[in-house]
Motif scaffolding. Structure first.
Motif, PDB file in Angstrom:
ATOM      1  N   PHE A  17       0.830  -1.200   0.000  1.00 41.89           N
ATOM      2  CA  PHE A  17       0.000   0.000   0.000  1.00 41.89           C
ATOM      3  C   PHE A  17       0.866   1.252   0.000  1.00 41.89           C
ATOM      4  CE2 PHE A  17      -2.020   3.483   2.266  1.00 41.89           C
ATOM      5  CZ  PHE A  17      -3.241   3.604   1.594  1.00 41.89           C
ATOM      6  N   ALA A  18       1.868   1.285   0.871  1.00 41.25           N
ATOM      7  CA  ALA A  18       2.742   2.450   0.966  1.00 41.25           C
ATOM      8  C   ALA A  18       3.506   2.672  -0.333  1.00 41.25           C
ATOM      9  CB  ALA A  18       3.718   2.283   2.130  1.00 41.25           C
ATOM     10  N   THR A  19       4.001   1.581  -0.913  1.00 41.13           N
ATOM     11  CA  THR A  19       4.765   1.691  -2.162  1.00 41.13           C
ATOM     12  C   THR A  19       3.880   2.172  -3.309  1.00 41.13           C
ATOM     13  OG1 THR A  19       6.220  -0.110  -1.448  1.00 41.13           O
ATOM     14  CG2 THR A  19       6.201   0.437  -3.799  1.00 41.13           C
ATOM     15  N   TRP A  40      -5.198  -6.758  -5.619  1.00 39.65           N
ATOM     16  CA  TRP A  40      -6.390  -5.998  -6.010  1.00 39.65           C
ATOM     17  C   TRP A  40      -6.884  -5.100  -4.882  1.00 39.65           C
ATOM     18  CZ3 TRP A  40      -8.771 -11.123  -8.138  1.00 39.65           C
ATOM     19  CH2 TRP A  40      -8.199 -11.400  -9.390  1.00 39.65           C
ATOM     20  N   VAL A  41      -7.009  -5.664  -3.683  1.00 40.42           N
ATOM     21  CA  VAL A  41      -7.542  -4.898  -2.558  1.00 40.42           C
ATOM     22  C   VAL A  41      -6.591  -3.768  -2.170  1.00 40.42           C
ATOM     23  CG1 VAL A  41      -8.180  -4.990  -0.121  1.00 40.42           C
ATOM     24  CG2 VAL A  41      -8.896  -6.827  -1.664  1.00 40.42           C
ATOM     25  N   THR A  42      -5.307  -4.095  -2.056  1.00 40.76           N
ATOM     26  CA  THR A  42      -4.333  -3.101  -1.606  1.00 40.76           C
ATOM     27  C   THR A  42      -4.191  -1.965  -2.602  1.00 40.76           C
ATOM     28  OG1 THR A  42      -3.103  -4.848  -0.452  1.00 40.76           O
ATOM     29  CG2 THR A  42      -1.965  -2.764  -0.843  1.00 40.76           C
ATOM     30  N   VAL A  43      -4.068  -2.292  -3.874  1.00 40.38           N
ATOM     31  CA  VAL A  43      -3.886  -1.258  -4.894  1.00 40.38           C
ATOM     32  C   VAL A  43      -5.153  -0.425  -5.057  1.00 40.38           C
ATOM     33  CG1 VAL A  43      -3.416  -0.835  -7.345  1.00 40.38           C
ATOM     34  CG2 VAL A  43      -2.086  -2.550  -6.095  1.00 40.38           C
ATOM     35  N   ALA A  44      -6.318  -1.072  -4.934  1.00 37.21           N
ATOM     36  CA  ALA A  44      -7.570  -0.317  -5.018  1.00 37.21           C
ATOM     37  C   ALA A  44      -7.659   0.725  -3.902  1.00 37.21           C
ATOM     38  CB  ALA A  44      -8.761  -1.265  -4.959  1.00 37.21           C
ATOM     39  N   LEU A  45      -7.251   0.327  -2.689  1.00 35.84           N
ATOM     40  CA  LEU A  45      -7.259   1.266  -1.563  1.00 35.84           C
ATOM     41  C   LEU A  45      -6.215   2.371  -1.768  1.00 35.84           C
ATOM     42  CD1 LEU A  45      -7.675  -1.180   1.461  1.00 35.84           C
ATOM     43  CD2 LEU A  45      -9.387   0.367   0.490  1.00 35.84           C
ATOM     44  N   ALA A  46      -5.056   1.999  -2.316  1.00 34.03           N
ATOM     45  CA  ALA A  46      -4.026   3.001  -2.597  1.00 34.03           C
ATOM     46  C   ALA A  46      -4.519   4.001  -3.646  1.00 34.03           C
ATOM     47  CB  ALA A  46      -2.745   2.320  -3.076  1.00 34.03           C
ATOM     48  N   LEU A  47      -5.208   3.501  -4.665  1.00 33.34           N
ATOM     49  CA  LEU A  47      -5.763   4.388  -5.687  1.00 33.34           C
ATOM     50  C   LEU A  47      -6.816   5.312  -5.095  1.00 33.34           C
ATOM     51  CD1 LEU A  47      -6.161   1.987  -8.757  1.00 33.34           C
ATOM     52  CD2 LEU A  47      -4.609   3.930  -8.543  1.00 33.34           C
ATOM     53  N   LEU A  48      -7.639   4.779  -4.204  1.00 31.76           N
ATOM     54  CA  LEU A  48      -8.651   5.607  -3.559  1.00 31.76           C
ATOM     55  C   LEU A  48      -7.998   6.731  -2.754  1.00 31.76           C
ATOM     56  CD1 LEU A  48     -11.648   6.061  -2.919  1.00 31.76           C
ATOM     57  CD2 LEU A  48     -11.398   4.484  -0.996  1.00 31.76           C
TER      58      LEU A  48
END
Length: 209
Positions: free
Chosen positions: A11-13, A144-152
């Protein structure tokens, strides 16, 4: 249980990389130019629409990029290397004066969607970064979950920057925005080199060892 669907490190990356690529502060002058003839309410609506378009474009590629790679026979290390090269080009644009000039006569909401929503915010660099982040996850679900949250999270910052673009431009000024953009470009260049290095090591291991 949370670790099975979410990775804090990923997520941080992903958050840092995508946010630097999108460069919300650098988009402020372009957004103000595109919406110069709009009323405040219309400008706020354009900020929301541009952010929404960018979010969905990148998310679609992040979710379905795996299948695109499989169809084309492209490995993850190859994507990392090519993505790193692309991000390095984006970083060089941020470090120089290669910004895209907006047409001040464009005043419609569509002008804020294109070119601001895409390809300026949801450009090849951000799309590739999201795809690489998903592919580097331990499992597809985590990616999918982590990148979606990062995009949000990144798009909330993008929306806030555009929503309050007039205030930001008045407070920071053109010079401060340019300086911050250069700093972000330097950080992105380092991320790009690291991505290419990791991809090259993985490519050699999977191909020759």
């Amino acid at each position: 249980m949370l670790e099975s669907v979410f990775s804090p490190i990923l997520f941080a990356t992903a958050f840092t990389t995508i946010l630097v690529i999108q460069d919300p502060l650098g988009a402020v002058p372009i957004f103000l130019s595109l919406t110069s003839r709009q009323e405040p309410a219309a400008r706020r609506r354009s900020a929301f629409q541009a952010t929404l378009v960018s979010f969905w474009v990148i998310l679609v590629f992040a979710l379905f990029g795996r299948y695109i790679l499989q169809f084309l026979g492209i490995s993850v290390p190859a994507l990392q290397i090519s993505g790193g090269l692309l991000l390095l080009l984006v970083a060089l644009e941020l470090l120089t004066d290669g910004e895209d000039e907006a047409d001040p006569s464009s005043s419609s909401a569509n002008a804020a969607l294109v070119p601001l929503g895409t390809p300026l915010l949801a450009g090849p660099g951000a799309i590739v970064a999201a795809m690489v982040a998903v592919e580097s996850a331990a499992t597809p679900v985590v990616g999918w979950v982590t990148v979606a949250l990062a995009l949000l999270a990144t798009h909330l910052i993008v929306w806030a920057s555009l929503r309050y673009s007039v205030v930001l431009h008045q407070v920071l000024g053109e010079t401060a925005i340019r300086v911050l953009t250069r700093i972000l470009g330097l950080l992105l260049a380092a991320i790009a080199v690291q991505m290419m290095g990791d991809g090259l090591v993985s490519f050699i291991k999977t191909s020759f060892l």
